[in-house]
Motif scaffolding. Structure first.
Motif, short mmCIF file in Angstrom:
data_model
loop_
_atom_site.label_atom_id
_atom_site.label_comp_id
_atom_site.label_asym_id
_atom_site.label_seq_id
_atom_site.Cartn_x
_atom_site.Cartn_y
_atom_site.Cartn_z
N ALA A 104 52.30 65.45 145.74
CA ALA A 104 52.80 65.06 144.42
C ALA A 104 54.32 65.06 144.34
O ALA A 104 54.92 64.10 143.83
CB ALA A 104 52.19 65.97 143.36
N PRO A 105 55.01 66.11 144.84
CA PRO A 105 56.48 66.08 144.77
C PRO A 105 57.08 64.89 145.52
O PRO A 105 58.09 64.32 145.10
CB PRO A 105 56.89 67.41 145.43
CG PRO A 105 55.70 68.30 145.24
CD PRO A 105 54.51 67.39 145.37
N TRP A 106 56.44 64.52 146.63
CA TRP A 106 56.90 63.37 147.42
C TRP A 106 56.79 62.10 146.58
O TRP A 106 57.74 61.30 146.50
CB TRP A 106 56.04 63.27 148.68
CG TRP A 106 56.20 62.04 149.52
CD1 TRP A 106 55.56 60.85 149.36
CD2 TRP A 106 57.05 61.88 150.67
NE1 TRP A 106 55.95 59.96 150.33
CE2 TRP A 106 56.86 60.56 151.14
CE3 TRP A 106 57.93 62.72 151.33
CZ2 TRP A 106 57.53 60.06 152.25
CZ3 TRP A 106 58.60 62.22 152.44
CH2 TRP A 106 58.39 60.91 152.90
N ALA A 111 59.47 58.34 146.78
CA ALA A 111 59.48 58.20 148.24
C ALA A 111 58.70 56.94 148.63
O ALA A 111 57.85 56.45 147.88
CB ALA A 111 58.86 59.43 148.89
N PRO A 112 58.93 56.41 149.82
CA PRO A 112 58.23 55.19 150.24
C PRO A 112 56.74 55.41 150.43
O PRO A 112 56.29 56.53 150.69
CB PRO A 112 58.92 54.83 151.56
CG PRO A 112 59.49 56.13 152.05
CD PRO A 112 59.90 56.88 150.83
N LEU A 113 55.98 54.34 150.30
CA LEU A 113 54.54 54.41 150.49
C LEU A 113 54.17 54.56 151.96
O LEU A 113 53.04 54.95 152.28
CB LEU A 113 53.86 53.16 149.91
CG LEU A 113 54.06 52.91 148.42
CD1 LEU A 113 53.30 51.65 147.99
CD2 LEU A 113 53.58 54.11 147.60
N VAL A 114 55.09 54.25 152.83
CA VAL A 114 54.87 54.36 154.28
C VAL A 114 55.87 55.36 154.86
O VAL A 114 57.07 55.30 154.54
CB VAL A 114 55.04 52.99 154.98
CG1 VAL A 114 54.94 53.15 156.49
CG2 VAL A 114 54.00 52.00 154.47
N ALA A 115 55.38 56.29 155.66
CA ALA A 115 56.25 57.28 156.31
C ALA A 115 55.91 57.35 157.79
O ALA A 115 54.75 57.21 158.18
CB ALA A 115 56.09 58.65 155.66
#
Length: 256
Positions: A104-106, A111-115
């Protein structure tokens, strides 16, 4: 087959690799981790889909895949391991679900949907149980693809590789594969997780699209009373008190 899978899941979650026992014990603080079994351990079709997907990813040296999703009856940050293949990766997947990494914090930080991450090179290794377990299995790289859901939740697909990816093009190929297979995986997960009947799902879907019970009745060629009956059953199964909450939880399990 199911008995074997359940046994492998329990062994994987309850027993860390021997070479990491001391590290994991320190990180856990002696706490017992209880986890529901991934749904593919009770589904030949879903486990077959994951196996075929993993085979297709073989050219990129991907050796494990896992899907995390929101706990529909838990808190905002609670996640569950929906499926994982092969079962040996279950301990790392369970630890990842329990962590706040990519959670959740991410999502709240835009933040991007892809990491894409080299597990061994992160500065969080010493405090991250799932990274320790992943490295113990020989996994060096993780690629994550997120599929957002209402109210800040998400489905998350993780792929683990025993080598570092050469460049972004390799990560992009894994993301492309995930995007292609996801509709099939999601539908299979929903079929295994949901106790909703087809008519209950249909009523929730029509409500999600903004139709009233009367308008839904016209679409379904039934009475308004029948629609309300199905909605009431769906709310009971999803353990909520109103239609909006039922729609939300149905989304979280992938039923609609």
């Amino acid at each position: 087959m199911f008995v074997e899978l359940r046994g492998r899941w329990r062994r994987a979650v309850n027993a860390a690799p021997a070479e990491t026992n001391d590290i994991v014990s320190a990180l856990e603080g002696g706490k017992e981790h209880e986890m529901d079994e991934p749904v593919n351990f009770d589904s030949v079709s879903l486990d077959g889909i994951l196996s075929d997907w993993l085979a297709a990813l073989g050219e990129h040296s991907v050796e494990a895949v896992a899907v995390l999703g929101p706990d529909p009856f838990g808190g905002y940050e609670d996640r569950k391991v929906l499926c994982v293949h092969p079962p040996i990766a279950a301990d790392a997947a369970a630890a990842l679900a329990e962590s706040h990494d990519f959670g959740a914090p991410w999502r709240e930080s835009d933040a991007p949907l892809v990491a894409w991450q080299h597990i061994a090179k992160t500065n969080q290794l010493s405090s991250s149980r799932w990274r320790v377990l992943a490295l113990a299995h020989g996994y060096q790289t993780l690629v994550r693809v997120e599929f957002p859901l209402p109210a800040g939740r998400a489905f998350e697909c993780f792929m683990f590789s025993p080598r570092e990816l050469a460049d972004r093009s390799e990560a992009a190929a894994l993301v492309w594969s995930t995007m292609n297979i996801w509709p099939v995986v999601k539908r299979s997960i929903a079929q295994e997780r949901s106790a909703l009947s087809p008519r209950e799902r249909q009523c929730l879907m029509l409500a999600f699209n903004g139709l009233t019970a009367r308008e839904s009745a016209v679409q379904m060629s039934c009475t308004e009373r029948t629609v309300n009956y199905h909605l009431a059953n769906a709310m009971s199964k999803l353990k909520v008190e109103n239609k909006l909450a039922a729609i939300q939880r149905a989304c979280w399990i992938g039923a609609i």
